[in-house]
Design a protein around this motif. Structure first.
Motif, PDB file in Angstrom:
ATOM      1  N   ASN A  30      44.014  27.106  57.775  1.00  6.90           N
ATOM      2  CA  ASN A  30      44.937  28.184  58.067  1.00  6.90           C
ATOM      3  C   ASN A  30      44.481  29.388  57.044  1.00  6.90           C
ATOM      4  OD1 ASN A  30      46.360  28.141  55.607  1.00  6.90           O
ATOM      5  ND2 ASN A  30      47.697  26.550  56.453  1.00  6.90           N
ATOM      6  N   VAL A  31      44.796  30.665  57.618  1.00  2.79           N
ATOM      7  CA  VAL A  31      44.533  31.670  56.957  1.00  2.79           C
ATOM      8  C   VAL A  31      44.780  31.692  55.360  1.00  2.79           C
ATOM      9  CG1 VAL A  31      44.755  34.321  56.721  1.00  2.79           C
ATOM     10  CG2 VAL A  31      44.549  33.108  59.119  1.00  2.79           C
ATOM     11  N   SER A  32      46.055  31.310  55.034  1.00  2.00           N
ATOM     12  CA  SER A  32      46.631  31.040  53.786  1.00  2.00           C
ATOM     13  C   SER A  32      45.469  30.288  52.904  1.00  2.00           C
ATOM     14  CB  SER A  32      47.857  30.388  53.466  1.00  2.00           C
ATOM     15  OG  SER A  32      48.915  31.224  54.269  1.00  2.00           O
ATOM     16  N   ASP A  33      45.154  29.083  53.366  1.00  2.00           N
ATOM     17  CA  ASP A  33      44.188  28.368  52.708  1.00  2.00           C
ATOM     18  C   ASP A  33      42.739  28.923  52.546  1.00  2.00           C
ATOM     19  OD1 ASP A  33      45.979  26.123  52.636  1.00  2.00           O
ATOM     20  OD2 ASP A  33      45.122  25.141  54.467  1.00  2.00           O
ATOM     21  N   LEU A  34      42.334  29.677  53.525  1.00  2.00           N
ATOM     22  CA  LEU A  34      41.153  30.436  53.433  1.00  2.00           C
ATOM     23  C   LEU A  34      41.224  31.556  52.369  1.00  2.00           C
ATOM     24  CD1 LEU A  34      39.921  30.396  57.173  1.00  2.00           C
ATOM     25  CD2 LEU A  34      38.879  29.197  55.300  1.00  2.00           C
ATOM     26  N   ALA A  35      42.325  32.101  52.259  1.00  3.52           N
ATOM     27  CA  ALA A  35      42.484  33.203  51.428  1.00  3.52           C
ATOM     28  C   ALA A  35      42.688  32.811  50.006  1.00  3.52           C
ATOM     29  CB  ALA A  35      43.833  34.081  51.760  1.00  3.52           C
ATOM     30  N   GLU A  36      43.233  31.751  49.812  1.00  5.22           N
ATOM     31  CA  GLU A  36      43.783  31.257  48.498  1.00  5.22           C
ATOM     32  C   GLU A  36      42.691  31.551  47.324  1.00  5.22           C
ATOM     33  OE1 GLU A  36      44.093  28.928  45.193  1.00  5.22           O
ATOM     34  OE2 GLU A  36      43.074  28.124  46.638  1.00  5.22           O
ATOM     35  N   PRO A  37      41.432  31.091  47.489  1.00  7.94           N
ATOM     36  CA  PRO A  37      40.329  31.010  46.537  1.00  7.94           C
ATOM     37  C   PRO A  37      39.938  32.507  46.141  1.00  7.94           C
ATOM     38  CG  PRO A  37      39.544  29.653  48.173  1.00  7.94           C
ATOM     39  CD  PRO A  37      40.821  30.275  48.710  1.00  7.94           C
ATOM     40  N   PHE A  38      40.355  33.520  47.046  1.00  9.30           N
ATOM     41  CA  PHE A  38      39.841  34.627  46.835  1.00  9.30           C
ATOM     42  C   PHE A  38      40.969  35.853  46.213  1.00  9.30           C
ATOM     43  CE2 PHE A  38      37.586  32.903  50.256  1.00  9.30           C
ATOM     44  CZ  PHE A  38      36.269  32.949  49.810  1.00  9.30           C
ATOM     45  N   LEU A  39      42.237  35.225  46.210  1.00 10.59           N
ATOM     46  CA  LEU A  39      43.271  36.072  45.827  1.00 10.59           C
ATOM     47  C   LEU A  39      43.491  36.506  44.361  1.00 10.59           C
ATOM     48  CD1 LEU A  39      46.282  34.429  48.102  1.00 10.59           C
ATOM     49  CD2 LEU A  39      44.713  36.629  48.568  1.00 10.59           C
ATOM     50  N   LYS A  40      42.510  36.077  43.537  1.00 11.30           N
ATOM     51  CA  LYS A  40      42.584  36.673  42.062  1.00 11.30           C
ATOM     52  C   LYS A  40      41.762  37.547  42.195  1.00 11.30           C
ATOM     53  CE  LYS A  40      39.996  32.454  40.898  1.00 11.30           C
ATOM     54  NZ  LYS A  40      40.141  31.411  40.134  1.00 11.30           N
ATOM     55  N   ASP A  41      40.815  37.705  43.036  1.00 11.54           N
ATOM     56  CA  ASP A  41      39.836  38.852  42.967  1.00 11.54           C
ATOM     57  C   ASP A  41      39.967  39.902  44.093  1.00 11.54           C
ATOM     58  OD1 ASP A  41      38.467  37.751  40.935  1.00 11.54           O
ATOM     59  OD2 ASP A  41      37.335  36.434  42.187  1.00 11.54           O
ATOM     60  N   MET A  42      40.696  39.772  45.085  1.00  7.85           N
ATOM     61  CA  MET A  42      41.292  40.605  46.380  1.00  7.85           C
ATOM     62  C   MET A  42      42.625  40.435  46.741  1.00  7.85           C
ATOM     63  SD  MET A  42      38.652  39.078  49.408  1.00  7.85           S
ATOM     64  CE  MET A  42      37.077  39.057  48.378  1.00  7.85           C
ATOM     65  N   SER A  43      42.832  41.544  47.456  1.00  8.00           N
ATOM     66  CA  SER A  43      44.201  41.400  48.259  1.00  8.00           C
ATOM     67  C   SER A  43      44.160  40.638  49.572  1.00  8.00           C
ATOM     68  CB  SER A  43      44.510  42.821  48.523  1.00  8.00           C
ATOM     69  OG  SER A  43      43.789  43.435  49.473  1.00  8.00           O
ATOM     70  N   LEU A  44      45.262  40.078  49.860  1.00  8.04           N
ATOM     71  CA  LEU A  44      45.377  39.497  51.263  1.00  8.04           C
ATOM     72  C   LEU A  44      44.894  40.406  52.152  1.00  8.04           C
ATOM     73  CD1 LEU A  44      46.174  37.033  52.708  1.00  8.04           C
ATOM     74  CD2 LEU A  44      48.452  37.533  52.736  1.00  8.04           C
ATOM     75  N   PRO A  45      45.084  41.729  52.491  1.00  6.63           N
ATOM     76  CA  PRO A  45      44.394  42.469  53.448  1.00  6.63           C
ATOM     77  C   PRO A  45      42.915  42.552  53.483  1.00  6.63           C
ATOM     78  CG  PRO A  45      46.489  43.714  52.480  1.00  6.63           C
ATOM     79  CD  PRO A  45      46.263  42.530  51.770  1.00  6.63           C
ATOM     80  N   ALA A  46      42.371  42.682  52.271  1.00  4.07           N
ATOM     81  CA  ALA A  46      41.064  42.514  52.026  1.00  4.07           C
ATOM     82  C   ALA A  46      40.293  41.229  52.748  1.00  4.07           C
ATOM     83  CB  ALA A  46      40.480  42.612  50.839  1.00  4.07           C
ATOM     84  N   VAL A  47      41.117  40.150  52.307  1.00  3.48           N
ATOM     85  CA  VAL A  47      40.673  38.737  52.824  1.00  3.48           C
ATOM     86  C   VAL A  47      40.844  38.791  54.555  1.00  3.48           C
ATOM     87  CG1 VAL A  47      41.273  36.284  53.164  1.00  3.48           C
ATOM     88  CG2 VAL A  47      41.266  37.526  51.034  1.00  3.48           C
ATOM     89  N   THR A  48      41.752  39.394  54.901  1.00  2.00           N
ATOM     90  CA  THR A  48      42.242  39.386  56.367  1.00  2.00           C
ATOM     91  C   THR A  48      41.158  40.447  57.208  1.00  2.00           C
ATOM     92  OG1 THR A  48      44.791  39.422  56.165  1.00  2.00           O
ATOM     93  CG2 THR A  48      43.826  40.282  58.255  1.00  2.00           C
ATOM     94  N   LYS A  49      40.405  41.349  56.301  1.00  2.00           N
ATOM     95  CA  LYS A  49      39.405  42.097  56.970  1.00  2.00           C
ATOM     96  C   LYS A  49      38.131  41.318  57.235  1.00  2.00           C
ATOM     97  CE  LYS A  49      40.864  46.504  55.696  1.00  2.00           C
ATOM     98  NZ  LYS A  49      40.664  47.873  54.915  1.00  2.00           N
ATOM     99  N   HIS A  50      38.055  40.306  56.252  1.00  2.00           N
ATOM    100  CA  HIS A  50      36.668  39.547  56.060  1.00  2.00           C
ATOM    101  C   HIS A  50      36.991  38.525  57.605  1.00  2.00           C
ATOM    102  CE1 HIS A  50      34.513  40.396  52.498  1.00  2.00           C
ATOM    103  NE2 HIS A  50      35.629  40.517  51.863  1.00  2.00           N
TER     104      HIS A  50
END
Length: 115
Positions: A30-50
């Protein structure tokens, strides 16, 4: 970018997106699992853009199961990119083989005192 191959290569150009695809190669996430490793370096909206770039390139599909947004890898654009690279690899190898043969003839001539 209208060309599907260009969208694929543009999506693959970013290490964050490649890491997301690597995770999805292990199975649906899911999106949360994909986002989790990146959240210390970028925002959730940035992950969503990727994720949107990957989706626009056809490399992932996103579903909907209640509150959960499962993502899956779509390998077809990757196969098309590999096919394109393979076609060009063969052509370049042939050219490099010819160059190598030519250089050997030039090197042999200079070793024996000829120029």
């Amino acid at each position: 970018m209208k060309d599907p191959l260009s969208r694929t290569f543009a999506a693959l150009a970013d290490p964050t997106r490649r890491a997301m695809l690597a995770r999805l190669s292990e199975g649906e996430a899911n999106v949360s699992d994909l986002a989790e490793p990146f959240l210390k370096d970028m925002s959730l909206p940035a992950v969503t853009k990727h994720l949107k770039v990957l989706e626009a390139a056809g490399l992932i599909t996103k579903g909907r199961k209640a509150q959960w947004r499962p993502c899956q890898l779509n390998g077809e654009p990757l196969r098309e990119a590999v096919d394109w690279m393979e076609e060009h690899r063969v052509a370049w190898e042939a050219q490099l083989d010819r160059l190598g043969a030519y250089l050997k003839t030039k090197t042999k001539g200079t070793r024996h005192g000829r120029k």
